[in-house]
Write an enzyme that holds these catalytic residues in place. Structure first.
Site: not given
Length: 265
Positions: A120, A231
């Site tokens: 991320s 994600h």
């Protein structure tokens, strides 16, 4: 060069010892979580966390995903987080908290392969540092590859970016300093790009953009896309992701990656 302090953490593990370590990042004392094998170290993994503050903080369970009984894993907290001195600058001086930790570990284990994994926010953290470090490879997982893309797609984070970095037009120099692509060359360590097709936190176009730029540069890379995942992959897909990452590290260490890359061109 070594860690200044080690504090044993109350984590039960058959194969590893967990310590919260303190080291110097420039003139600041910064901390991180160190997972050291009880047996010989044969691989080092640096996990670059995502998020900010308590969101995405380094956890033992996250580090354990990348390890076997001979793998050392280290996760820097970054300055301004979890007891580290200073202020998180979001790809500013906090980059030194990554580079200094790796230099310490490389000095302690000079002949051991080091792999960086940026998740991320950590994706760009790694892209901005991996080229100039003694690392064997870099894995960017669901990672930000360009801070301008981050500003465009994450409307909810624009206020934070304006406070910490500035506005892309008014503070163009600050954004240019965080442009990792311009620093990557044909001889940079190889990169594995891991991303989910349904990632809403960091869109997969970050991965596509990075791959396109690496093609232009002539850098060595591989992609691993899971088009049905977000994600963080679902448990069954997460297992496949971790297996792909570990296979990548093995291929790099056995020096078969370039041969595979050239055959696939």
């Amino acid at each position: 060069m070594d860690f200044i302090n080690k504090k044993r953490m109350p984590v039960e593990s058959k194969y590893h010892i967990f310590d919260e370590v303190t080291y110097k990042g420039e003139d600041l004392h910064v901390r991180g979580l160190l997972m050291t094998p009880r047996e010989n170290v044969r691989r080092i993994v640096i996990y670059l966390r995502g998020g900010k503050g308590q969101v995405g903080k380094v956890r033992t369970s996250r580090l354990m995903q990348f390890a076997d009984k001979h793998t050392l894993v280290f996760g820097p907290y970054y300055r301004g987080n979890n007891g580290s001195e200073g202020k998180d600058e979001f790809y500013g001086s906090d980059l030194n908290d990554v580079t200094e930790a790796i230099r310490i570990l490389h000095q302690i284990y000079p002949d051991i392969a080091i792999h960086m994994i940026g998740f991320s926010r950590g994706g760009l953290q790694g892209l901005l540092t991996f080229q100039n470090l003694p690392v064997s490879s870099y894995i960017i997982w669901g990672g930000v590859s360009d801070i301008n893309l981050m500003y465009e797609e994450r409307i909810d984070l624009r206020g934070m970016l304006k406070r910490m970095v500035g506005h892309p037009k008014k503070d163009a120099e600050a954004y240019q300093q965080r442009n990792a692509i311009s620093q990557i060359t044909e001889t940079s360590p190889p990169i594995l790009i891991v991303h989910g097709g349904k990632d809403k936190q960091v869109g997969i176009h970050n991965a596509y953009y990075l791959a396109e730029q690496l093609d232009k540069i002539g850098a060595t890379y591989r992609t691993y896309y899971q088009m049905s995942e977000g994600h963080v992959p679902k448990p069954f897909a997460l297992k496949d992701t971790l297996e792909a990452i570990k296979q990548w590290m093995k291929d790099v260490e056995q020096d078969t990656l370039k041969e595979q890359y050239n055959n696939n061109k």
